[in-house]
Design a protein around this motif. Structure first.
Motif, PDB file in Angstrom:
ATOM      1  N   ASP A 208       0.982  -1.255   0.094  1.00  0.00           N
ATOM      2  CA  ASP A 208       0.135   0.231  -0.060  1.00  0.00           C
ATOM      3  C   ASP A 208       0.895   1.400  -0.037  1.00  0.00           C
ATOM      4  OD1 ASP A 208      -2.368  -1.301  -0.211  1.00  0.00           O
ATOM      5  OD2 ASP A 208      -2.868  -1.252   2.072  1.00  0.00           O
ATOM      6  N   ALA A 209       2.103   1.270  -0.602  1.00  0.00           N
ATOM      7  CA  ALA A 209       2.909   2.510  -1.014  1.00  0.00           C
ATOM      8  C   ALA A 209       1.980   3.459  -1.838  1.00  0.00           C
ATOM      9  CB  ALA A 209       4.235   1.960  -1.349  1.00  0.00           C
ATOM     10  N   PHE A 210       2.311   4.510  -1.548  1.00  0.00           N
ATOM     11  CA  PHE A 210       1.454   5.545  -2.568  1.00  0.00           C
ATOM     12  C   PHE A 210       2.342   6.716  -2.793  1.00  0.00           C
ATOM     13  CE2 PHE A 210      -1.982   8.478  -3.829  1.00  0.00           C
ATOM     14  CZ  PHE A 210      -2.712   7.742  -4.855  1.00  0.00           C
ATOM     15  N   ASP A 211       2.268   7.203  -4.109  1.00  0.00           N
ATOM     16  CA  ASP A 211       3.208   8.441  -4.732  1.00  0.00           C
ATOM     17  C   ASP A 211       2.749   9.531  -3.937  1.00  0.00           C
ATOM     18  OD1 ASP A 211       4.503  10.285  -5.957  1.00  0.00           O
ATOM     19  OD2 ASP A 211       3.867   9.629  -8.073  1.00  0.00           O
ATOM     20  N   THR A 212       3.813  10.416  -3.288  1.00  0.00           N
ATOM     21  CA  THR A 212       3.780  11.297  -2.515  1.00  0.00           C
ATOM     22  C   THR A 212       3.198  12.588  -3.226  1.00  0.00           C
ATOM     23  OG1 THR A 212       6.107  11.715  -2.380  1.00  0.00           O
ATOM     24  CG2 THR A 212       5.219  10.673  -0.660  1.00  0.00           C
ATOM     25  N   GLU A 213       3.728  12.613  -4.375  1.00  0.00           N
ATOM     26  CA  GLU A 213       3.311  13.855  -5.275  1.00  0.00           C
ATOM     27  C   GLU A 213       1.891  13.593  -5.651  1.00  0.00           C
ATOM     28  OE1 GLU A 213       5.801  13.767  -8.654  1.00  0.00           O
ATOM     29  OE2 GLU A 213       7.722  14.325  -7.586  1.00  0.00           O
ATOM     30  N   GLU A 214       1.335  12.501  -5.881  1.00  0.00           N
ATOM     31  CA  GLU A 214       0.015  12.500  -6.033  1.00  0.00           C
ATOM     32  C   GLU A 214      -0.782  12.891  -4.980  1.00  0.00           C
ATOM     33  OE1 GLU A 214      -1.845   9.099  -7.817  1.00  0.00           O
ATOM     34  OE2 GLU A 214       0.116   8.522  -9.249  1.00  0.00           O
TER      35      GLU A 214
END
Length: 294
Positions: A208-214
């Motif tokens: 469940d890692a997620f792009d911090t820029e998004e």
């Protein structure tokens, strides 16, 4: 549903990759053996791992299209990620085999000069894989498939590997025979590096890692929605080419249910415009005034 239509469209790109890799790997292994080129044979083995990876993407795309059921309330969209994880282990084994064989050949001073035919095969393979890369990249952008985009970048790396193979074979033909084996060794390292990249990306998705820029972009968009006073919490996770977002915002506590619901719909539509394959769960809370303020 557009999400599942895109998944079916992505199968075409996977099939094209599989067909190209089967043809090229067979040709490289045969011509590499006949033309006595360790680099071309290593490149052929590299393409066999790509067949496995492409099949994994295809299987993942097919399983991902299954609708939600009792045990999979969010659907089966992560199936392609699991398949990619398995493929990365297989690629790692093949890469180690190529490296081991190359090291053994380095200590074997008896070798023949590769045939010029092997250069033609390597350069022809590079041209074919570049065309496959361009097609899959365009398709991945059209259907917004991260799996197919990764496959396209793998196609591009294979084209570059084949160019390097041709250079190594040429050096061997003009008298630097050790270069052919060294090129094979480098290809083995590239296979392992690609396997590690696929492994890491798969693990990031499954945890469940997620792009911090998004997250930052979505935060700005949500805060600008009319009626939102404060963005309390924002979480995201990916499932294949779909994204699930959980949002908590505060609004005027004196709004009625219909007015609060309208703000929720505006947030959902804003997120949809950012990513059409994104599903949002919005939680509304009453905004509490600061203490001491009437």
């Amino acid at each position: 549903m557009e999400l599942y239509t895109n998944l079916r469209a992505g199968e075409k790109g996977a099939w094209i990759s599989i067909g190209a890799y089967i043809f090229l790997s067979a040709m490289k292994l045969i011509i590499g053996h006949i033309g006595d080129s360790e680099a071309l044979k290593a490149d052929g083995l590299n393409n066999t791992t790509d067949i496995i990876a492409s099949i994994a993407v295809l299987i993942g795309l097919k399983i991902s299209q299954r609708p939600p059921d009792e045990n999979h309330q969010y659907g089966h969209l992560r199936a392609e990620t699991v398949a990619s994880l398995v493929a990365s282990f297989i690629m790692m084994v093949v890469g180690l085999e190529v490296i081991f064989s190359s090291i053994m050949n380095i200590f074997d001073p008896v070798r023949n000069s590769p045939s010029t035919l092997t250069i033609i095969v390597a350069l022809g393979s590079a041209a074919v894989m570049y065309m496959v890369y361009r097609y899959n990249l365009a398709l991945s952008k059209k259907i917004k498939s991260s799996a197919l985009k990764a496959a396209a970048y793998d196609n591009r790396s294979d084209a570059l590997v084949s160019v390097g193979t041709a250079i190594g074979i040429f050096a061997s033909i003009i008298g630097y025979s050790i270069i052919d084996t060294i090129t094979a060794l480098i290809i083995g390292v590239i296979i392992i590096r690609t396997a590690l990249e696929i492994f890491w990306e798969s693990v990031q998705t499954l945890t469940d890692a997620f792009d911090t820029e998004e997250i930052e972009t979505l935060s700005t968009l949500i805060k600008n929605v009319d009626g939102v006073i404060e963005l309390v919490d924002l979480k995201g996770r990916t499932h294949g080419n779909a994204t699930f977002i959980e949002v908590t915002v505060t609004v005027n506590p004196y709004l009625n249910v219909w007015e609060s619901h309208r703000i929720t719909e505006n947030i959902e539509s804003t997120i949809k415009r950012f990513d059409i394959n994104c599903t949002a769960l919005v939680h509304i809370e009453p905004h509490e005034a600061e203490e001491g303020v009437d």
